[in-house]
Enzyme design. Structure first.
Site, PDB file in Angstrom:
ATOM      1  N   HIS A 183       0.842  -1.206   0.000  1.00  0.00           N
ATOM      2  CA  HIS A 183       0.000   0.000   0.000  1.00  0.00           C
ATOM      3  C   HIS A 183       0.878   1.258   0.000  1.00  0.00           C
ATOM      4  CE1 HIS A 183      -2.731  -2.844   2.370  1.00  0.00           C
ATOM      5  NE2 HIS A 183      -3.426  -2.596   1.280  1.00  0.00           N
TER       6      HIS A 183
ATOM      7  N   GLN B 274     -17.679  -7.562  -1.369  1.00  0.00           N
ATOM      8  CA  GLN B 274     -16.728  -8.354  -2.149  1.00  0.00           C
ATOM      9  C   GLN B 274     -16.306  -9.641  -1.439  1.00  0.00           C
ATOM     10  OE1 GLN B 274     -13.799  -5.021  -2.177  1.00  0.00           O
ATOM     11  NE2 GLN B 274     -12.267  -6.637  -1.931  1.00  0.00           N
TER      12      GLN B 274
HETATM   13  P1  AMP Z   1      -6.218  -4.136  -0.432  1.00  0.00           P
HETATM   14  O1  AMP Z   1      -6.120  -3.303   0.790  1.00  0.00           O
HETATM   15  O2  AMP Z   1      -5.655  -5.522  -0.269  1.00  0.00           O
HETATM   16  O3  AMP Z   1      -7.594  -4.114  -1.053  1.00  0.00           O
HETATM   17  O4  AMP Z   1      -5.255  -3.466  -1.509  1.00  0.00           O
HETATM   18  C1  AMP Z   1      -5.363  -2.112  -1.864  1.00  0.00           C
HETATM   19  C2  AMP Z   1      -4.489  -1.843  -3.060  1.00  0.00           C
HETATM   20  O5  AMP Z   1      -3.134  -2.162  -2.746  1.00  0.00           O
HETATM   21  C3  AMP Z   1      -4.858  -2.680  -4.294  1.00  0.00           C
HETATM   22  O6  AMP Z   1      -4.731  -1.895  -5.462  1.00  0.00           O
HETATM   23  C4  AMP Z   1      -3.838  -3.786  -4.248  1.00  0.00           C
HETATM   24  O7  AMP Z   1      -3.567  -4.361  -5.512  1.00  0.00           O
HETATM   25  C5  AMP Z   1      -2.618  -3.033  -3.727  1.00  0.00           C
HETATM   26  N1  AMP Z   1      -1.673  -3.979  -3.135  1.00  0.00           N
HETATM   27  C6  AMP Z   1      -1.924  -4.924  -2.196  1.00  0.00           C
HETATM   28  N2  AMP Z   1      -0.823  -5.645  -1.923  1.00  0.00           N
HETATM   29  C7  AMP Z   1       0.160  -5.152  -2.724  1.00  0.00           C
HETATM   30  C8  AMP Z   1       1.540  -5.477  -2.926  1.00  0.00           C
HETATM   31  N3  AMP Z   1       2.145  -6.462  -2.259  1.00  0.00           N
HETATM   32  N4  AMP Z   1       2.240  -4.750  -3.830  1.00  0.00           N
HETATM   33  C9  AMP Z   1       1.644  -3.748  -4.517  1.00  0.00           C
HETATM   34  N5  AMP Z   1       0.359  -3.395  -4.380  1.00  0.00           N
HETATM   35  C10 AMP Z   1      -0.382  -4.085  -3.493  1.00  0.00           C
END
Ligand code: AMP
Length: 282
Positions: A37, A61
């Site tokens: 993030h 979701q």
């Molecule tokens: P989430 O909180 O898991 O819904 O993720 C929020 C955003 O962070 C989404 O666009 C994910 O693809 C991105 N994200 C989550 N994990 C990673 C990671 N390891 N590397 C890069 N982006 C990430």
């Protein structure tokens, strides 16, 4: 840094900033922030005048048997991390602000939402596109930042943005990994010590496929066999899929050509993990 909890307040604040000609960058998250993030936030900070992140664990979701209730939440920690990255606004709505009792409208991207993870998590991407569509109408960003970690999600959101004419640019940023290759994820918190060690097999399998391709292997059947063997050897037996798809269209390929995403979804113990790499056309 401001915390905004109301939809109306968020729209009013952004409208004012836009009148002043500010570039608004937006990073939607479900919180429990990690380096993945933060890398999105840092890029967003570099490219915009105002950085907005959202923290919302989106109920629509999650499937009925999924981890919505257990999903890790720690707003105080997220607040500290966001502040350190010079975030301007955290949009942190309540469930009822986003989905009041008589809520009825959903966004569905046909086809793309039913393959890969969609096959195993029916309704998941409908929930994702619905919340992101709503957030885009609330935050009205100039640029939206997404992670390649959720490769299918990024393709589907871009399709939605194009189909529904959302006036926003999209940047998809690379996966941030732990030192041993495990893709960072809020769900890694669920892993026990042994599971954490086994989880590296996802990345090992992806790297093995990459190496075979570099040495000339083109048949996805052989690549999949090798990858499956690596996962099973690490006691990862419940494999939802090992897929080879066109990076732009997500259509399956049986021979490696063009830009291909190799994607895995598998359970380490009770925790479902996903990971992927892009093999670029030489
Ligand atoms: P989430 O909180 O898991 O819904 O993720 C929020 C955003 O962070 C989404 O666009 C994910 O693809 C991105 N994200 C989550 N994990 C990673 C990671 N390891 N590397 C890069 N982006 C990430």
């Amino acid at each position: 840094m401001r915390i905004i909890r109301s939809v109306g307040q968020m729209q009013k604040t952004i409208s004012k900033l836009k009148q002043q000609g500010k570039r608004i960058g937006f990073v939607p998250t479900m919180g429990y922030l990690h380096e993945g993030h933060l890398s999105l936030i840092r890029r967003c900070r570099k490219e915009n005048d105002i950085v907005v992140i959202s923290i919302f664990v989106n109920p629509t979701q999650f499937g009925p048997k999924e981890d919505f209730r257990q999903y890790p939440r720690d707003f105080q920690r997220d607040y500290r991390l966001a502040k350190r990255e010079h975030v301007d606004i955290i949009f942190f709505p309540s469930r009822t602000a986003m989905y009041p009792p008589k809520y009825k409208t959903y966004i569905e991207v046909q086809g793309l939402g039913e393959i890969l993870c969609g096959k195993f998590r029916p309704g998941h991407f409908r929930g994702v596109t619905t919340i992101v569509g709503k957030l885009l109408n609330i935050v009205m960003p100039t640029t939206l930042y997404l992670g390649q970690k959720d490769a299918q999600q990024a393709v589907i959101i871009q399709q939605m943005i194009s189909d529904l004419h959302f006036p926003v640019k999209v940047r998809v940023r690379p996966i941030v990994r732990e030192r041993d290759g495990l893709a960072m994820s809020s769900r890694n918190k669920y892993l026990s010590k042994t599971e954490r060690q086994r989880a590296t097999a996802l990345y090992t399998a992806l790297m093995a496929a990459k190496d075979m391709i570099r040495k000339g292997e083109k048949k996805t059947k052989r690549l999949r066999q090798r990858m499956r063997h690596i996962l099973v050897s690490a006691k990862i037996k419940k494999i939802d899929y090992i897929e080879f798809v066109n990076a732009r269209t997500l259509e399956p390929v049986s021979i490696i050509h063009g830009d291909v995403v190799i994607a895995i979804a598998a359970y380490v113990g009770k925790t479902r993990l996903i990971d992927n790499i892009i093999i670029r056309k030489r």
